[in-house]
Design a protein around this motif. Structure first.
Motif, PDB file in Angstrom:
ATOM      1  N   GLY A   1       0.809  -1.202   0.000  1.00  0.00           N
ATOM      2  CA  GLY A   1       0.000   0.000   0.000  1.00  0.00           C
ATOM      3  C   GLY A   1       0.847   1.258   0.000  1.00  0.00           C
ATOM      4  O   GLY A   1       2.057   1.223  -0.235  1.00  0.00           O
ATOM      5  N   ALA A   2       0.197   2.378   0.296  1.00  0.00           N
ATOM      6  CA  ALA A   2       0.886   3.670   0.249  1.00  0.00           C
ATOM      7  C   ALA A   2       0.310   4.616   1.288  1.00  0.00           C
ATOM      8  O   ALA A   2      -0.889   4.584   1.596  1.00  0.00           O
ATOM      9  N   VAL A   3       1.191   5.448   1.836  1.00  0.00           N
ATOM     10  CA  VAL A   3       0.784   6.578   2.677  1.00  0.00           C
ATOM     11  C   VAL A   3       0.962   7.829   1.823  1.00  0.00           C
ATOM     12  O   VAL A   3       2.061   8.081   1.320  1.00  0.00           O
ATOM     13  N   ARG A   4      -0.113   8.590   1.644  1.00  0.00           N
ATOM     14  CA  ARG A   4      -0.071   9.751   0.758  1.00  0.00           C
ATOM     15  C   ARG A   4      -0.292  11.032   1.565  1.00  0.00           C
ATOM     16  O   ARG A   4      -1.086  11.069   2.501  1.00  0.00           O
ATOM     17  N   LEU A   5       0.435  12.063   1.176  1.00  0.00           N
ATOM     18  CA  LEU A   5       0.262  13.404   1.722  1.00  0.00           C
ATOM     19  C   LEU A   5      -0.122  14.323   0.569  1.00  0.00           C
ATOM     20  O   LEU A   5       0.659  14.473  -0.382  1.00  0.00           O
ATOM     21  N   ASP A   6      -1.323  14.880   0.650  1.00  0.00           N
ATOM     22  CA  ASP A   6      -1.855  15.722  -0.436  1.00  0.00           C
ATOM     23  C   ASP A   6      -1.797  14.989  -1.774  1.00  0.00           C
ATOM     24  O   ASP A   6      -1.434  15.560  -2.817  1.00  0.00           O
ATOM     25  N   GLY A   7      -2.134  13.689  -1.724  1.00  0.00           N
ATOM     26  CA  GLY A   7      -2.203  12.888  -2.936  1.00  0.00           C
ATOM     27  C   GLY A   7      -0.879  12.354  -3.434  1.00  0.00           C
ATOM     28  O   GLY A   7      -0.850  11.612  -4.419  1.00  0.00           O
ATOM     29  N   VAL A   8       0.224  12.687  -2.798  1.00  0.00           N
ATOM     30  CA  VAL A   8       1.558  12.262  -3.236  1.00  0.00           C
ATOM     31  C   VAL A   8       2.046  11.128  -2.341  1.00  0.00           C
ATOM     32  O   VAL A   8       2.059  11.266  -1.112  1.00  0.00           O
ATOM     33  N   ASP A   9       2.431  10.004  -2.944  1.00  0.00           N
ATOM     34  CA  ASP A   9       3.008   8.890  -2.200  1.00  0.00           C
ATOM     35  C   ASP A   9       4.293   9.368  -1.522  1.00  0.00           C
ATOM     36  O   ASP A   9       5.177   9.945  -2.179  1.00  0.00           O
ATOM     37  N   LEU A  10       4.397   9.137  -0.210  1.00  0.00           N
ATOM     38  CA  LEU A  10       5.571   9.626   0.518  1.00  0.00           C
ATOM     39  C   LEU A  10       6.876   9.035  -0.015  1.00  0.00           C
ATOM     40  O   LEU A  10       7.941   9.635   0.139  1.00  0.00           O
ATOM     41  N   ARG A  11       6.817   7.877  -0.677  1.00  0.00           N
ATOM     42  CA  ARG A  11       8.023   7.292  -1.257  1.00  0.00           C
ATOM     43  C   ARG A  11       8.502   8.063  -2.477  1.00  0.00           C
ATOM     44  O   ARG A  11       9.621   7.846  -2.949  1.00  0.00           O
ATOM     45  N   SER A  12       7.661   8.979  -2.974  1.00  0.00           N
ATOM     46  CA  SER A  12       8.032   9.796  -4.134  1.00  0.00           C
ATOM     47  C   SER A  12       8.526  11.179  -3.717  1.00  0.00           C
ATOM     48  O   SER A  12       8.749  12.042  -4.566  1.00  0.00           O
ATOM     49  N   VAL A  13       8.706  11.393  -2.408  1.00  0.00           N
ATOM     50  CA  VAL A  13       9.075  12.705  -1.878  1.00  0.00           C
ATOM     51  C   VAL A  13      10.480  12.637  -1.289  1.00  0.00           C
ATOM     52  O   VAL A  13      10.846  11.654  -0.640  1.00  0.00           O
ATOM     53  N   THR A  14      11.282  13.663  -1.498  1.00  0.00           N
ATOM     54  CA  THR A  14      12.616  13.711  -0.889  1.00  0.00           C
ATOM     55  C   THR A  14      12.482  13.927   0.616  1.00  0.00           C
ATOM     56  O   THR A  14      11.503  14.492   1.098  1.00  0.00           O
ATOM     57  N   SER A  15      13.502  13.478   1.355  1.00  0.00           N
ATOM     58  CA  SER A  15      13.459  13.635   2.811  1.00  0.00           C
ATOM     59  C   SER A  15      13.439  15.113   3.202  1.00  0.00           C
ATOM     60  O   SER A  15      12.770  15.499   4.158  1.00  0.00           O
ATOM     61  N   ALA A  16      14.155  15.968   2.449  1.00  0.00           N
ATOM     62  CA  ALA A  16      14.185  17.397   2.766  1.00  0.00           C
ATOM     63  C   ALA A  16      12.800  18.014   2.605  1.00  0.00           C
ATOM     64  O   ALA A  16      12.353  18.815   3.446  1.00  0.00           O
TER      65      ALA A  16
END
Length: 604
Positions: free
Chosen positions: A419-434
């Motif tokens: 599955g996926a955890v999304r923030l504002d529709g964006v999968d957190l795995r697609s987001v940089t740590s910064a």
């Protein structure tokens, strides 16, 4: 291939390896050294050239002495002093230039070695900060400290002194053998014959000392771990009167370290005398056979003297090889562990093609999420959960229900298995740590303060903030008054771990730090547990004002903290079993209502 494991004990920590693991570890260590040396190739080449030339100059001296005795001295007896003067001048030049080059080599090797040590220290620090929370929860702080202290000290000891001795021994040995072959091949054959037992002796010593130094490295790490654990948990040790037990455990670890070192010392008790005996025997044989040939007139006395000097020069540095092997085995074991840490990869890595989060948002969604630690069973299953932007959600449940795990997934300390955890529709795995750290901030029960001023600690949330903004954040959480009462106000040095302020005050400073960061999502994981009731009420009033325009997840056992929440999620066995506002859940007379009644009874 990385042998270090996060959970459990790896072969590196036990000190035992399969043959394939040993080869893999050696290749890994060599890759690390090659990677560090690559940018310093010119300095390395210059160092090699200088040491080779200086060694050649030192190796020709016995041949010059032989020429002086056998050719220049008879010429001087006949009245021709030119050969002896030229020979003496050549010996003086060879010694002087060789000495200058040795001095230059010492400076060059020091520059090279210090550059390597700085690079190693920096890499370990940078890399361990980059590694995921899963690594740090499984890799004890004592082991990390051991990598930065005792392991790097072992490597530095090798590079600073012992490496010079090895280079000297190898080059002197090689040039001595070549010069002896040119001067007197029969003496060279005797030396070559002596090298057979020498190789066997060296091979035995290397094998046994490798085992011994791995054992001392493991024992040293255990000793550091015992010390760090006791000092870190000194309050618990003293509170439960465990000083004697911890002392016995530390003494046991110290005894294990002592025994490991004594085993290595006993190896030297065999190696050093055997090496001296072999060198003396070889010199005696060369002297005996050379004397017979001098008597027969087939060998000049100067050549015999030079041959004896060459054999002595060959074995002399070998006595220093023991010192190098001592440092080498210790450093090799240390480098294995250092390279193992540097080969660890973050389990939560930045994406190759990241997506950017919106500047203002905060909508969280769990989509068929399943999570478990390591290879263990799943501890969290959230099929579908949505938290709208700006909503304050409280997580309630028994210990081990999965509250903190859910929060850590939102902060992306871990990634879900499915599955996926999304923030504002964006999968957190697609987001940089910064980008994620800008949007999501977690405040935990352990309010860690770094050495420095109160203002510096609050400004961690926003390094560019002005003093006025820092003070405004402190006022918002009710910390301004006690900070102003400190000896130097906002400039007060809190000392290591915040020793000058109470636990509750440290927590208020951490709140101010989080609020100054102005995240879209704020997670409070038992963040009010260390506050007394008056301070908690003060913080609750601040929270109601400051959480109005952001998404908040609150984990707390005190239901008084949860009263400010718009919504409550009751968790059991890694799933959400109740969902609604506090009033709705009380009306349903379920788990939350029961918890609320129990809490209300304690307030009467």
């Amino acid at each position: 291939m990385s042998i270090t494991t996060v959970h459990g004990t790896s072969g590196e920590d036990r000190g035992d390896y399969t043959r394939a693991e040993s080869r893999s570890i050696r290749r890994r260590s060599l890759r690390l050294l090659a990677d560090i040396l690559r940018p310093r190739r010119r300095l390395l080449v210059l160092t090699v050239v200088v040491v080779v030339v200086s060694t050649i100059l030192r190796a020709v001296v016995p041949s010059l002495i032989a020429y002086g005795i056998d050719a220049a001295l008879p010429a001087a007896l006949d009245g021709d002093w030119a050969p002896i003067l030229w020979t003496a001048s050549a010996i003086l030049v060879a010694g002087g230039v060789g000495g200058l080059l040795v001095g230059w080599y010492v400076v060059l090797i020091a520059r090279l070695m210090q550059a390597i040590m700085i690079e190693l220290r920096t890499r370990i620090f940078r890399h361990t900060q980059r590694l995921s929370l899963e690594f740090h929860e499984g890799y004890t702080s004592g082991r990390i400290i051991s990598r930065q202290t005792s392991d790097l000290e072992s490597i530095q000891e090798l590079l600073d002194g012992s490496l010079n001795e090895l280079v000297d021994a190898v080059l002197i040995g090689a040039f001595t053998l070549c010069a002896l072959l040119l001067l007197d091949w029969q003496s060279a054959l005797i030396l070559c014959a002596a090298m057979i037992p020498l190789v066997l002796l060296m091979r035995w010593f290397v094998r046994e000392s490798q085992r011994g130094f791995r054992a001392t490295s493991v024992a040293s790490a255990k000793l550091i771990v015992r010390f760090v654990e006791t000092m870190t948990g000194i309050r618990a040790v003293q509170a439960f009167r465990k000083e004697r037990r911890r002392s016995r455990e530390f003494a046991g670890a110290a005894k294990e370290y002592l025994d490991a070192n004594l085993r290595v010392v006993r190896l030297y008790g065999v190696f050093d005398p055997a090496l001296m005996l072999l060198g003396s025997t070889t010199i005696a044989v060369v002297l005996l056979w050379g004397s017979l040939r001098v008597v027969d007139g087939t060998l000049a006395i100067g050549v015999l003297l030079a041959a004896i000097m060459y054999v002595r020069n060959f074995f002399g540095p070998l006595e220093e090889v023991a010192t190098f092997l001592n440092s080498y085995q210790s450093a090799a074991a240390a480098l294995e562990k250092v390279s193992g840490v540097l080969e660890e990869e973050p389990t939560v890595a930045d994406p190759d093609q990241p997506e950017r989060l919106p500047d203002h948002g905060g909508t969280i969604r769990f989509d068929e999420v399943e999570f478990g630690y390591g290879a263990g069973r799943s501890v969290l299953r959230i099929p579908d959960l949505a938290i709208p932007s700006g909503q304050t959600v409280a997580l309630v449940g028994t210990t081990g229900a999965g509250k903190s795990t859910l929060a850590k997934l939102v902060a992306r300390f871990y990634d879900p298995r499915r599955g996926a955890v999304r923030l504002d529709g964006v999968d957190l795995r697609s987001v940089t740590s910064a980008d994620l750290r800008r949007a999501v901030v977690m405040v935990t029960q352990e309010a860690y303060l770094f050495s420095g001023s109160v203002a510096d600690n609050i400004a961690l949330g926003n390094p560019d903030a002005s003093l006025a903004e820092i003070q405004a954040a402190a006022r918002a959480v009710g910390a301004h008054e006690f900070i102003e009462a400190l000896p130097d106000g906002y400039d007060t040095d809190v000392n290591k771990r915040g020793g000058r302020v109470s636990a509750g005050q440290r927590q208020l400073i951490s709140f101010a730090r989080a609020f100054l960061a102005d995240p879209a999502v704020l997670i409070l994981d038992e963040a009010t547990a260390s506050l007394d009731l008056p301070s908690e009420r003060q913080v609750q009033a601040a929270l109601q004002r400051l959480l109005a325009d952001r998404t908040a997840i609150i984990i707390a056992h005190r239901l008084s903290t949860i009263e400010i929440a718009d919504r409550v999620l009751v968790m059991e066995h890694g799933g959400v079993v109740e969902d609604g506002s506090p009033a709705q859940l009380i009306a349903r007379d379920g788990r939350y209502a029961r918890l609320h009644r129990e809490w209300a009874a304690t307030q009467e």
